[in-house]
Design an enzyme around this catalytic site. Sequence first.
Site, PDB file in Angstrom:
ATOM      1  N   ARG A  79       0.833  -1.206   0.000  1.00  0.00           N
ATOM      2  CA  ARG A  79       0.000   0.000   0.000  1.00  0.00           C
ATOM      3  C   ARG A  79       0.867   1.255   0.000  1.00  0.00           C
ATOM      4  NH1 ARG A  79      -2.409  -3.883   3.217  1.00  0.00           N
ATOM      5  NH2 ARG A  79      -4.624  -4.288   2.865  1.00  0.00           N
ATOM      6  N   ASP A 120      -9.965  -4.289   8.525  1.00  0.00           N
ATOM      7  CA  ASP A 120      -9.076  -5.305   9.116  1.00  0.00           C
ATOM      8  C   ASP A 120      -9.765  -5.959  10.332  1.00  0.00           C
ATOM      9  OD1 ASP A 120      -5.967  -4.002   8.154  1.00  0.00           O
ATOM     10  OD2 ASP A 120      -7.823  -2.879   8.013  1.00  0.00           O
TER      11      ASP A 120
END
Length: 331
Positions: free
Chosen positions: A105, A165
Amino acid sequence: SGVTKNLFSAISDPKPMTSRKVTVVGIGAVGMATAVSLLCQGISNDICLIDVMEDRLKGEMMDLQHGSLFLHNPKIHASKDFKSSAGSKVCIVTAGVRQQEGESRLDLVQRNANILKTTIPALCQHSPDAILIIVSNPCDILTYVAWKLSKLPVNRVFGSGTNLDSSRFRFLIAQRLGCSTSSVHGWIIGEHGDSSVPVWSGVNIAGVRLKDIAPKMGDDDDPELWKKVHKDVIDAAYQIIKLKGFTNWAIGLSAAALTNTILTNQHNVHAVSVMVKGRHGLDYEVFLSLPAVIGANGVEKVVMQHLAPNERCALKFSAAMLSEIQCGIKL
Ligand code: 6V0
């Protein structure tokens, strides 16, 4: 028209809708999953899609509009002109490049920060009261960039962060234990990405702390290897990208849930990316996820979890790393 005149006998003028207008910037896989999640769950009745690809915008708008019968007769606009986003209550930013196979990312940072330089001021100009939710990656750093560019108070800009997450974490634990995801309580905080922090001490079902039953849960020498669950959360995006090219459904649902909490002023607690300076002994001006109470004013307060020394240390590691990357971004 003649038909309207002869079909109806007017009694009053229609009132404008009470606005639950939401703008989604970026109509790629993530933006469209977000829009569909908002519409199908009736979270918003007024959606504006913004992108730079005009044909695609028109195509996506028409396709969604043709589903009006099955939704709640929402307004759906699409334009590359930010004027059409005017008056939004929530703006969700999903524009930008995504990870290619093997890319992290953090590799996306300057490219996606550049997109925010035009996007954020335009959103703020047309919707001065909106709450901004940043989804594009790297989510935490881009939330910092968006906050800087917007000049808004910190409550009005947050990142979708580890809300996703945490959902992955709860799902995987639920699968192992054979109960529903919503009945497993557990939080992943910190970076949305490779250095996220699972708070094992708080994982519980009906208030029974799993750490009380399995004291080594999450440790390296745990015979039951619960740490693997967190590893699977970190690997999830990489694995899905390898399998289907991108991730979109779960993040779309996550962004829609955050939007719902704002629009209904629910004060739900979500793990979202917020300014952490001064909390948990952190001295960096960075955004990381912590559980936060969210309402119509955006982030209202942060829940101060009782973190173990190694969890605080892990947060500090993420904060230092993000701070260093932030210094290299050209704003
Ligand atoms: P995509 O399918 O390539 O779509 C990106 C869209 O952004 C395209 O339609 C582009 O045209 C558009 N875009 C590019 N520049 C601009 C601009 N200046 N103004 C408006 N629109 C623009 O990517 P995808 O939708 O898969 O991913 C979007 C972003 O979300 C990426 O940065 C991903 O890494 C990130 N994700 C974040 C997640 C999270 O949990 N925070 C999860 C998944 C993906």
